[in-house]
Design a protein around this motif. Structure first.
Motif, short mmCIF file in Angstrom:
data_model
loop_
_atom_site.label_atom_id
_atom_site.label_comp_id
_atom_site.label_asym_id
_atom_site.label_seq_id
_atom_site.Cartn_x
_atom_site.Cartn_y
_atom_site.Cartn_z
N VAL A 39 0.83 -1.21 0.00
CA VAL A 39 0.00 0.00 0.00
C VAL A 39 0.87 1.26 0.00
O VAL A 39 0.58 2.23 -0.71
CB VAL A 39 -0.95 -0.01 1.22
CG1 VAL A 39 -1.64 1.35 1.37
CG2 VAL A 39 -1.99 -1.12 1.07
N ALA A 40 1.95 1.23 0.76
CA ALA A 40 2.85 2.39 0.81
C ALA A 40 3.50 2.63 -0.55
O ALA A 40 3.62 3.77 -1.01
CB ALA A 40 3.92 2.17 1.88
N ILE A 41 3.92 1.56 -1.22
CA ILE A 41 4.52 1.69 -2.56
C ILE A 41 3.49 2.24 -3.55
O ILE A 41 3.79 3.12 -4.37
CB ILE A 41 5.08 0.33 -3.03
CG1 ILE A 41 6.31 -0.05 -2.18
CG2 ILE A 41 5.43 0.37 -4.51
CD1 ILE A 41 6.81 -1.46 -2.43
N ALA A 42 2.25 1.71 -3.48
CA ALA A 42 1.19 2.17 -4.39
C ALA A 42 0.92 3.65 -4.20
O ALA A 42 0.77 4.41 -5.17
CB ALA A 42 -0.09 1.36 -4.15
N ASN A 43 0.87 4.10 -2.94
CA ASN A 43 0.64 5.52 -2.66
C ASN A 43 1.79 6.38 -3.17
O ASN A 43 1.58 7.46 -3.72
CB ASN A 43 0.44 5.74 -1.16
CG ASN A 43 -0.88 5.18 -0.65
OD1 ASN A 43 -1.82 5.02 -1.43
ND2 ASN A 43 -0.95 4.87 0.63
N ALA A 44 3.02 5.90 -2.98
CA ALA A 44 4.18 6.66 -3.42
C ALA A 44 4.22 6.78 -4.94
O ALA A 44 4.67 7.81 -5.48
CB ALA A 44 5.46 5.99 -2.91
N MET A 45 3.72 5.77 -5.63
CA MET A 45 3.72 5.79 -7.10
C MET A 45 2.52 6.54 -7.66
O MET A 45 2.42 6.74 -8.87
CB MET A 45 3.74 4.35 -7.63
CG MET A 45 5.00 3.58 -7.27
SD MET A 45 4.96 1.86 -7.85
CE MET A 45 5.14 2.09 -9.62
N GLY A 46 1.59 6.95 -6.78
CA GLY A 46 0.40 7.65 -7.26
C GLY A 46 -0.61 6.72 -7.91
O GLY A 46 -1.36 7.15 -8.80
N TYR A 47 -0.64 5.47 -7.49
CA TYR A 47 -1.56 4.50 -8.11
C TYR A 47 -3.00 4.78 -7.72
O TYR A 47 -3.30 5.05 -6.55
CB TYR A 47 -1.18 3.08 -7.68
CG TYR A 47 -2.19 2.03 -8.14
CD1 TYR A 47 -2.18 1.58 -9.45
CD2 TYR A 47 -3.13 1.51 -7.27
CE1 TYR A 47 -3.10 0.64 -9.89
CE2 TYR A 47 -4.05 0.57 -7.69
CZ TYR A 47 -4.03 0.14 -8.99
OH TYR A 47 -4.96 -0.79 -9.42
N ARG A 48 -3.89 4.72 -8.69
CA ARG A 48 -5.33 4.80 -8.46
C ARG A 48 -5.99 3.65 -9.22
O ARG A 48 -5.67 3.43 -10.40
CB ARG A 48 -5.91 6.14 -8.97
CG ARG A 48 -5.43 7.35 -8.19
CD ARG A 48 -5.98 7.35 -6.77
NE ARG A 48 -5.56 8.52 -6.02
CZ ARG A 48 -4.42 8.61 -5.34
NH1 ARG A 48 -3.58 7.58 -5.30
NH2 ARG A 48 -4.10 9.71 -4.69
N PRO A 49 -6.91 2.93 -8.57
CA PRO A 49 -7.54 1.79 -9.25
C PRO A 49 -8.38 2.24 -10.43
O PRO A 49 -8.94 3.33 -10.43
CB PRO A 49 -8.43 1.16 -8.16
CG PRO A 49 -8.66 2.26 -7.18
CD PRO A 49 -7.42 3.10 -7.20
#
Length: 338
Positions: A39-49
């Motif tokens: 989740v932390a990596i996804a947030n750092a990469m700006g991921y949105r489903p």
């Protein structure tokens, strides 16, 4: 800039794409430490489903649908719907929901839009406006089992939950106020006659006029536009028994009526009193400022969105009676000329 994907997150975290999917969707299959790292990596990469892909997979689209059977050009000059939409957006945005708005030429196309939205899983629920008596949309939505809330009176909402305001009570307040000012010839310029809320107002106007002995009371139906309101006003003011007071079903028609009255050499309110429905800011900008039936339309939209989100969540919902519109007297009303 490339949009980050589940594969990018998996590569960065050193895990499988399946593990990323489990972690981001709150599903079992990964440890809590791994979930937190993903989740932390996804947030750092700006991921949105991708909500469209999630919907096709059976998840929530996080979108609410609204169709309007009106010409697109009228939306920009119709304060009611602009304020209603602002209230809807205020509540929906809190829950990360979007609003999908589509203008349609008729009810058959509107039902077709509902079927397409249901088939594509484009929306999680819909709001119905401008409901009519025996409205075919009610049965269509019941058949689709698509969560829906009616913005209109319970008399036309079938077994769907609705949010409504008793327009009949508000209209009686306006007519009684005009009668107290000495007006005996009162006319009303209404909206579309087949709309359920128009029918409520028409019935209330006829009843209070009869009770007060206003034998010259008349209603002329229009299409809510300024042009329609101007034509109806010109017709009424050209009558041998010209009314001394006019009540309009929206502020756009009231402003058009004010202009017609002034063009015909009538003074407002000395010769003619005017009351508008829907007290938008423009009612206070004209001269004289318009007396209006006022309520918080944005709050009405917020309450409608809240009710629909509860229905989407599977909670039991019941119809809600919202606040009444109350009279706000200004410079466009005065005593009838003797």
């Amino acid at each position: 800039m490339k949009r980050p994907t589940i594969a990018d997150i998996a590569r960065e975290a050193g895990v499988s794409k399946g593990a990323v999917s489990y972690a981001l969707n709150g599903q079992p299959g990964v440890g809590e430490t791994t979930r937190a790292r993903i989740v932390a990596i996804a947030n750092a990469m700006g991921y949105r489903p991708n909500t469209a892909a999630r919907a096709l997979a059976g998840g929530a689209a996080k979108v609410v649908g609204l169709t309007l059977h009106r010409p697109p050009k009228t939306l920009g000059v119709e304060p009611f719907f602009m304020e209603l939409i602002s209230g809807l957006e205020a509540e929906l945005s809190i829950h990360s929901y979007g609003l999908l708005l589509q203008m349609v030429p008729d009810h058959a196309d509107e039902i077709a839009v509902y079927r397409r939205w249901w088939s594509d899983r484009s929306v999680d629920g819909v709001l119905l406006c401008d409901v009519r008596t025996d409205d075919a949309r009610i049965d269509a939505l019941r058949e689709l089992q698509l969560p829906a809330v009616v913005v209109g009176p319970p008399t036309a909402s079938g077994d769907l939950a609705c949010i409504w305001s008793d327009d009949g009570v508000s209209l009686v307040e306006a007519v009684e106020y005009l009668a107290a000012l000495g007006h005996r010839r009162i006319a009303r310029v209404s909206g579309l006659s087949d709309l359920a809320h128009t029918a409520v107002r028409t019935e209330a106007f006829a009843a209070v006029s009869a009770r007060l002995g206003l034998t010259d009371a008349v209603t002329i139906a229009t299409d809510y536009t300024g042009e329609g309101g101007a034509r109806a006003t010109r017709r009424l003011l050209s009558s041998p028994t010209r009314p001394t007071a006019l009540l309009y079903d929206n502020d756009i028609m009231a402003i058009a009526g004010l202009s017609v009255a002034q063009q015909m050499g009538l003074s407002v309110p000395a010769d003619l009193s005017i009351i508008a429905w829907d007290d938008s800011p423009i009612c206070r900008l004209v001269h004289p400022p318009l007396t209006a039936l006022s309520r918080d339309i944005a709050a009405y939209g917020t309450h409608a969105a809240r009710l629909l989100l509860a229905a989407i969540a599977g909670e039991p919902v019941t119809s809600v009676q919202d606040e009444l519109a109350h009279l706000n007297p200004r410079g466009s009303t005065g005593p009838a000329r003797r």
